[in-house]
Scaffold this motif. Structure first.
Motif, PDB file in Angstrom:
ATOM      1  N   LEU A  58      80.871  41.361  41.335  1.00 14.52           N
ATOM      2  CA  LEU A  58      81.546  40.127  40.945  1.00 14.52           C
ATOM      3  C   LEU A  58      80.692  38.898  41.231  1.00 14.52           C
ATOM      4  O   LEU A  58      80.588  37.998  40.388  1.00 14.52           O
ATOM      5  CB  LEU A  58      82.896  40.013  41.652  1.00 14.52           C
ATOM      6  N   LEU A  59      80.063  38.845  42.394  1.00 15.73           N
ATOM      7  CA  LEU A  59      79.217  37.704  42.731  1.00 15.73           C
ATOM      8  C   LEU A  59      77.991  37.633  41.832  1.00 15.73           C
ATOM      9  O   LEU A  59      77.571  36.554  41.416  1.00 15.73           O
ATOM     10  CB  LEU A  59      78.818  37.755  44.206  1.00 15.73           C
ATOM     11  N   GLU A  60      77.431  38.785  41.500  1.00 10.37           N
ATOM     12  CA  GLU A  60      76.298  38.809  40.586  1.00 10.37           C
ATOM     13  C   GLU A  60      76.725  38.351  39.182  1.00 10.37           C
ATOM     14  O   GLU A  60      75.996  37.627  38.501  1.00 10.37           O
ATOM     15  CB  GLU A  60      75.694  40.207  40.530  1.00 10.37           C
ATOM     16  N   ALA A  61      77.919  38.737  38.765  1.00 12.29           N
ATOM     17  CA  ALA A  61      78.433  38.325  37.456  1.00 12.29           C
ATOM     18  C   ALA A  61      78.646  36.815  37.411  1.00 12.29           C
ATOM     19  O   ALA A  61      78.318  36.159  36.413  1.00 12.29           O
ATOM     20  CB  ALA A  61      79.738  39.061  37.148  1.00 12.29           C
ATOM     21  N   ILE A  62      79.184  36.248  38.487  1.00 14.55           N
ATOM     22  CA  ILE A  62      79.381  34.796  38.551  1.00 14.55           C
ATOM     23  C   ILE A  62      78.039  34.083  38.434  1.00 14.55           C
ATOM     24  O   ILE A  62      77.885  33.136  37.657  1.00 14.55           O
ATOM     25  CB  ILE A  62      80.093  34.407  39.868  1.00 14.55           C
TER      26      ILE A  62
END
Length: 75
Positions: A58-62
């Motif tokens: 999720l953090l990488e996607a953001i």
């Protein structure tokens, strides 16, 4: 994206029927005000984030979404 070569984020096409998905995404917003449409998209994002459930992904996607947005802005 992370500086290492390993990434858990899948950026390859992975939706069985992307055209139908996109059409449904657009249809979800039909008849909504801009504010309501943004709210519905935000709720969808949170539902999908919960489904993914992996903080690293999720953090990488953001980060990736922000970088791609800024890259388009500079083009």
């Amino acid at each position: 994206m992370p500086t290492d070569t390993y990434s858990k984020l899948n950026l390859s096409p992975n939706i069985d029927d992307p055209d139908t998905f996109y059409a449904e995404l657009i249809n979800m917003q039909v008849g909504l005000s801009e504010e309501e449409a943004q709210s519905a998209l935000s709720k969808l994002l949170l539902i999908l984030a919960n489904q993914i459930g992996d903080d690293e992904v999720l953090l990488e996607a953001i980060k990736t979404a922000r970088e791609h947005t800024l890259d388009q802005k500079q083009s």
